[in-house]
Design a protein around this motif. Structure first.
Motif, PDB file in Angstrom:
ATOM      1  N   GLN A 137       0.815  -1.208   0.000  1.00  0.00           N
ATOM      2  CA  GLN A 137       0.000   0.000   0.000  1.00  0.00           C
ATOM      3  C   GLN A 137       0.855   1.266   0.000  1.00  0.00           C
ATOM      4  OE1 GLN A 137      -3.286  -0.575  -0.426  1.00  0.00           O
ATOM      5  NE2 GLN A 137      -2.569  -2.703  -0.433  1.00  0.00           N
ATOM      6  N   ASN A 138       2.132   1.109   0.323  1.00  0.00           N
ATOM      7  CA  ASN A 138       3.042   2.253   0.371  1.00  0.00           C
ATOM      8  C   ASN A 138       3.803   2.476  -0.933  1.00  0.00           C
ATOM      9  OD1 ASN A 138       2.403   2.650   3.127  1.00  0.00           O
ATOM     10  ND2 ASN A 138       3.922   1.113   3.726  1.00  0.00           N
ATOM     11  N   PHE A 139       3.633   1.564  -1.901  1.00  0.00           N
ATOM     12  CA  PHE A 139       4.380   1.681  -3.148  1.00  0.00           C
ATOM     13  C   PHE A 139       4.016   2.965  -3.881  1.00  0.00           C
ATOM     14  CE2 PHE A 139       4.871  -3.189  -4.022  1.00  0.00           C
ATOM     15  CZ  PHE A 139       5.752  -3.275  -2.961  1.00  0.00           C
ATOM     16  N   PRO A 140       4.995   3.639  -4.465  1.00  0.00           N
ATOM     17  CA  PRO A 140       4.677   4.742  -5.388  1.00  0.00           C
ATOM     18  C   PRO A 140       3.819   4.227  -6.547  1.00  0.00           C
ATOM     19  CG  PRO A 140       6.989   4.794  -4.760  1.00  0.00           C
ATOM     20  CD  PRO A 140       6.447   3.497  -4.239  1.00  0.00           C
ATOM     21  N   GLU A 141       3.133   5.113  -7.211  1.00  0.00           N
ATOM     22  CA  GLU A 141       2.197   4.744  -8.271  1.00  0.00           C
ATOM     23  C   GLU A 141       2.904   3.985  -9.401  1.00  0.00           C
ATOM     24  OE1 GLU A 141      -1.117   5.057  -8.504  1.00  0.00           O
ATOM     25  OE2 GLU A 141      -1.102   5.791  -6.424  1.00  0.00           O
ATOM     26  N   PHE A 142       2.271   2.879  -9.839  1.00  0.00           N
ATOM     27  CA  PHE A 142       2.788   2.123 -10.975  1.00  0.00           C
ATOM     28  C   PHE A 142       1.633   1.412 -11.655  1.00  0.00           C
ATOM     29  CE2 PHE A 142       2.435  -1.193  -7.874  1.00  0.00           C
ATOM     30  CZ  PHE A 142       2.382  -2.404  -8.551  1.00  0.00           C
ATOM     31  N   THR A 143       1.859   0.999 -12.905  1.00  0.00           N
ATOM     32  CA  THR A 143       0.858   0.276 -13.677  1.00  0.00           C
ATOM     33  C   THR A 143       1.375  -1.108 -14.013  1.00  0.00           C
ATOM     34  OG1 THR A 143       1.726   1.103 -15.786  1.00  0.00           O
ATOM     35  CG2 THR A 143       0.005   2.412 -14.714  1.00  0.00           C
ATOM     36  N   GLY A 144       0.459  -1.988 -14.410  1.00  0.00           N
ATOM     37  CA  GLY A 144       0.865  -3.295 -14.910  1.00  0.00           C
ATOM     38  C   GLY A 144       0.808  -4.413 -13.910  1.00  0.00           C
ATOM     39  N   GLY A 145       0.681  -4.104 -12.623  1.00  0.00           N
ATOM     40  CA  GLY A 145       0.591  -5.159 -11.624  1.00  0.00           C
ATOM     41  C   GLY A 145       1.848  -6.006 -11.536  1.00  0.00           C
ATOM     42  N   ALA A 146       1.679  -7.232 -11.059  1.00  0.00           N
ATOM     43  CA  ALA A 146       2.804  -8.162 -10.918  1.00  0.00           C
ATOM     44  C   ALA A 146       2.301  -9.581 -11.139  1.00  0.00           C
ATOM     45  CB  ALA A 146       3.439  -8.038  -9.533  1.00  0.00           C
ATOM     46  N   THR A 147       3.156 -10.437 -11.662  1.00  0.00           N
ATOM     47  CA  THR A 147       2.835 -11.856 -11.816  1.00  0.00           C
ATOM     48  C   THR A 147       3.825 -12.677 -11.013  1.00  0.00           C
ATOM     49  OG1 THR A 147       4.157 -11.983 -13.844  1.00  0.00           O
ATOM     50  CG2 THR A 147       1.799 -11.559 -14.092  1.00  0.00           C
ATOM     51  N   HIS A 148       3.365 -13.840 -10.530  1.00  0.00           N
ATOM     52  CA  HIS A 148       4.149 -14.672  -9.615  1.00  0.00           C
ATOM     53  C   HIS A 148       4.056 -16.129 -10.068  1.00  0.00           C
ATOM     54  CE1 HIS A 148       2.398 -11.189  -7.567  1.00  0.00           C
ATOM     55  NE2 HIS A 148       3.403 -11.203  -6.710  1.00  0.00           N
ATOM     56  N   PHE A 149       5.213 -16.794 -10.184  1.00  0.00           N
ATOM     57  CA  PHE A 149       5.232 -18.190 -10.592  1.00  0.00           C
ATOM     58  C   PHE A 149       6.155 -18.992  -9.684  1.00  0.00           C
ATOM     59  CE2 PHE A 149       4.542 -15.883 -14.680  1.00  0.00           C
ATOM     60  CZ  PHE A 149       3.224 -16.266 -14.864  1.00  0.00           C
TER      61      PHE A 149
END
Length: 230
Positions: free
Chosen positions: A208-220
């Motif tokens: 919740q503290n991350f600076p603004e970004f787009t694209g999300g994240a994927t995890h494998f």
């Protein structure tokens, strides 16, 4: 250190273990390679539920960008290997590539790469999008998030990779993900237990503290085999 990522675009069943072992032998012959990791799907679903894992992925580590680029040009052993029947069998013909800067965070008293084991498992995380202010993103992330990851029980390796420019003649699609992460554990069970530990709540709170970004994240979740360089 420079990490070079190759990821199969196909999500079909991985090749048999013997083919992976043969490819590991070939990777070990690449000049100037410091070490490498060869990943195949662990066959488990985590709470992220990001879908099917790639059939194969690998990270090749070099001491410098010059050492890496020397293996991405015509006549280089790595480039020749990517055209082999063995490579196509293990990884397929459709792959993405990216060279990245390596940031390593080591838990006190733990060895980042231990004895090779068929049970070793890594959680590969991709941030394919963009930060509104990349400097602000990286400044916050590298000073806060990996420090929480180090508290995962039984974690062997915590690494963050950030983008850079590179030259190549490889036959694969270039991608420019702003960041990747890797957490390595001694077994699939250890990974799954870590993701259910109280550290998970701390990670989500820090998100919740991350600076603004787009694209999300994927995890494998991927089984990981290690390759020592020459």
């Amino acid at each position: 250190m420079i990490s070079y990522f190759l990821t199969a675009r196909e999500q079909t069943l991985p090749a048999e273990a013997d083919a992976f072992a043969e490819l590991r032998t070939e990777l070990a012959r690449i000049p100037q390679l410091r070490f490498a990791e060869l990943h195949r799907p662990a066959g488990v679903e985590t709470y992220h539920r990001d879908g099917a894992a790639p059939r194969a992925a690998m990270r090749l580590v070099f001491d410098s960008i010059e050492a890496l680029e020397s293996q991405l040009m015509p006549g280089a052993r790595l480039l020749e290997l990517t055209g082999s029947a063995l490579w196509r069998h293990v990884a397929g013909e459709q792959m993405t590539q990216q060279a990245m800067l390596t940031r390593t965070y080591l838990p006190s008293g733990r060895v980042p790469i231990g004895a090779d084991s068929e049970e070793t498992c890594s959680y590969l995380v991709h941030y394919p999008g963009r930060a509104e202010d990349l400097n602000a993103w990286l400044r916050y992330y590298v000073n806060h998030h990996p420090q929480i990851m180090l508290d995962y029980p039984d974690v062997m390796q915590v690494q963050v990779f950030t983008c850079l420019d590179w030259c190549d003649a490889m036959p694969f699609e270039r991608v420019s993900y702003m960041q990747r992460n890797q957490l390595t554990f001694p077994s699939i069970d250890a990974l799954m237990c870590a993701l259910e530990s109280p550290v998970r709540a701390r990670m989500r709170a820090d998100n919740q503290n991350f600076p603004e970004f787009t694209g999300g994240a994927t995890h494998f979740a991927m089984r990981t085999s290690f390759v020592n360089g020459i």
